[in-house]
Design an enzyme around this catalytic site. Structure first.
Site, mmCIF file in Angstrom:
data_model
loop_
_atom_site.group_PDB
_atom_site.id
_atom_site.type_symbol
_atom_site.label_atom_id
_atom_site.label_comp_id
_atom_site.label_asym_id
_atom_site.label_seq_id
_atom_site.Cartn_x
_atom_site.Cartn_y
_atom_site.Cartn_z
ATOM 1 N N ARG A 46 0.862 -1.044 -0.022
ATOM 2 C CA ARG A 46 -0.081 -0.059 -0.027
ATOM 3 C C ARG A 46 0.844 1.188 -0.023
ATOM 4 O O ARG A 46 0.427 2.210 -0.425
ATOM 5 C CB ARG A 46 -1.113 -0.028 1.362
ATOM 6 N N TYR A 98 -15.657 18.988 -14.515
ATOM 7 C CA TYR A 98 -16.260 17.616 -14.429
ATOM 8 C C TYR A 98 -17.389 17.432 -13.421
ATOM 9 O O TYR A 98 -17.068 18.100 -12.076
ATOM 10 C CB TYR A 98 -15.036 16.600 -14.146
ATOM 11 N N ASP A 170 -6.409 20.888 -12.728
ATOM 12 C CA ASP A 170 -6.616 19.521 -13.104
ATOM 13 C C ASP A 170 -6.175 19.686 -14.648
ATOM 14 O O ASP A 170 -7.033 20.391 -15.540
ATOM 15 C CB ASP A 170 -8.212 19.387 -13.005
ATOM 16 N N LYS A 195 -7.982 9.062 -19.006
ATOM 17 C CA LYS A 195 -8.119 9.714 -20.028
ATOM 18 C C LYS A 195 -7.129 9.434 -21.099
ATOM 19 O O LYS A 195 -6.705 8.517 -21.520
ATOM 20 C CB LYS A 195 -8.685 11.054 -20.032
HETATM 21 O O1 P1T Z 1 -12.852 9.129 -13.722
HETATM 22 P P1 P1T Z 1 -11.611 9.221 -12.797
HETATM 23 O O2 P1T Z 1 -10.375 8.646 -13.349
HETATM 24 O O3 P1T Z 1 -12.129 9.343 -11.468
HETATM 25 O O4 P1T Z 1 -11.366 10.926 -12.984
HETATM 26 C C1 P1T Z 1 -12.279 11.925 -12.729
HETATM 27 C C2 P1T Z 1 -12.060 13.080 -13.669
HETATM 28 C C3 P1T Z 1 -11.334 14.194 -13.131
HETATM 29 N N1 P1T Z 1 -11.099 15.458 -13.809
HETATM 30 C C4 P1T Z 1 -11.771 15.361 -15.101
HETATM 31 C C5 P1T Z 1 -11.319 16.581 -15.810
HETATM 32 C C6 P1T Z 1 -12.418 14.468 -15.832
HETATM 33 O O5 P1T Z 1 -12.666 14.540 -16.932
HETATM 34 C C7 P1T Z 1 -12.676 13.192 -15.007
HETATM 35 C C8 P1T Z 1 -13.496 12.114 -15.271
HETATM 36 N N2 P1T Z 1 -14.312 12.424 -16.523
HETATM 37 C C9 P1T Z 1 -14.964 11.543 -17.122
HETATM 38 C C10 P1T Z 1 -15.500 10.304 -16.732
HETATM 39 C C11 P1T Z 1 -16.011 12.264 -18.078
HETATM 40 O O6 P1T Z 1 -16.493 11.517 -19.069
HETATM 41 O O7 P1T Z 1 -15.993 13.366 -18.479
#
Ligand code: P1T
Length: 379
Positions: A46, A98, A170, A195
């Site tokens: 961890r 988001y 972000d 992404k």
């Molecule tokens: O899905 P995750 O890896 O937990 O990330 C969250 C997140 C954070 N910041 C941005 C700008 C994001 O676009 C996302 C996740 N977004 C999607 C799942 C989407 O389809 O927009």
């Protein structure tokens, strides 16, 4: 070292015991110790894992930061950053972001006594009136999801530095290939690695990068205490994805341009949101702080025609309808019912996010096929 070379080599060495060129997947939960307090720097998985450590060094190098931490998801990374705050602390966050980030701030952290102000940061001076002695964090997403607004990171950083407030960016939509917020004055960069960094729609993961050692130690302490770690398998897949980030991003950008220009000229289409268009209200900010424009394109139809929007989203042959973005395959998302459903409709609309908005994550297929698919789906 330039970007593509760093993506392939930063933090990555052949495995010392075998010479394997690929970083091994250290699928282990613990490490055998020679004696009490005598070990090779790894005690429990961890806390540290060698596959993860390589990835963390690599992503830190790509963001020109000193320290990297990888997490089980982008939201786990955000959660860890927000856990550095205390009751009565305040956040100033951009007003288009988001939906999950909006949700964790308002539905989780506000319950623990954190106050969040959502502000249109396209004019950086807008944040000034929200700053008070309790303001501890400014949260910027640029380009924003899904309206592709742009926020001038260096201008925001001037204000946060003056008031000794941490600035987190972000950087999911831009990726380190197109934008490096730490170089522009940010203290923390956060990524949903799910992404573009992963790039193949097969891993959920997040990252935090900083050059502030005290902050890094605190974030690492919280991660180890709370446990939001990624698996070694996923770290391997992420390392593999990052190797091709530069070539993928170039192609996403080329295809994004063709799609945005096509939509712009389509008689049924009203607004097109792509940061490379000279008509984008903040195109000059993209030119100032980014090295390209990427493949995220949103659009609406004339007359806000919901039937036309639904018909289009359901008629694609190549664009797949679904949440997420940044994979090699083209995706189409309906933010109002999917990624941004957790933001109340009145607030979405006040920020300019209409129920008719379609978001495209333009993939790396042949542009001609994507244009043909758009033409037949719009009809
Ligand atoms: O899905 P995750 O890896 O937990 O990330 C969250 C997140 C954070 N910041 C941005 C700008 C994001 O676009 C996302 C996740 N977004 C999607 C799942 C989407 O389809 O927009």
């Amino acid at each position: 070292m330039k970007f593509s070379t760093k993506a392939l080599h930063a933090g990555i060495e052949p495995d010392p015991s075998t010479g394997a060129i690929m970083t091994p997947i250290f699928q282990t939960s613990t490490y055998v110790q020679e004696g009490i307090g005598k070990h090779k720097g790894y005690e429990y998985a961890r806390t540290q894992n060698p596959t993860r450590s390589v990835l963390e060094k690599n992503i830190a190098a790509l963001e020109n930061g000193k320290f990297g931490l990888c997490f089980a998801s982008g939201m786990a990374a955000t959660d860890t950053i927000l856990r550095t705050l205390r009751p009565n602390d305040e956040i100033i966050a951009c007003d288009d972001m988001y939906g999950g980030t909006y949700r964790i701030m308002t539905k989780v952290f506000e319950l623990w006594g954190i106050k969040v102000h959502f502000v249109d940061m396209q004019k950086p001076e807008n944040i000034a009136s929200y700053i008070n002695p309790n303001t501890k964090l400014v949260w910027v997403e640029t380009p924003t999801n899904p309206l592709l607004n742009l926020i001038d990171i260096a201008e925001i950083a001037k204000i946060t530095k003056k008031h000794n407030i941490l600035l987190c960016v972000d950087n999911t939509f831009a990726t380190p290939y197109l934008q490096n917020p730490l170089d522009l004055g940010a203290d923390i960069v956060m990524h949903s690695m799910t992404k573009y960094l992963g790039g193949h729609s097969d891993v959920v993961m997040g990252a935090v990068i900083t050059s502030n050692e005290e902050l890094y130690k605190n974030l690492a302490f919280i991660q180890n205490s709370c446990g939001a770690i990624p698996s070694p398998n996923d770290c391997f897949l992420m390392l593999r994805g990052i190797k091709t980030l530069a070539v993928r991003m170039d192609r996403h950008g080329e295809n994004g341009k063709k799609i945005a220009e096509y939509l712009k000229s389509h008689p049924k289409v009203d607004k097109v949101y792509w940061i490379g268009l000279e008509t984008h209200p903040n195109h000059h900010i993209a030119l100032k702080q980014m090295r390209g424009f990427g493949g995220m394109v949103s659009f609406t139809f004339k007359g806000d025609d919901m039937q036309q929007a639904i018909k289009t989203m359901e008629s694609f042959n190549i664009f797949s309808l679904g949440e997420s973005l940044g994979g090699v395959e083209s995706l189409c998302t309906h933010p109002a019912t999917m990624t941004h459903a957790s933001i109340p409709k009145e607030q979405r609309e006040a920020r300019g996010l209409k129920d008719t908005l379609i978001r495209l994550s333009v993939g790396i297929e042949d542009a001609e096929d994507l244009l043909e698919d758009l033409a037949q789906a719009i009809g």
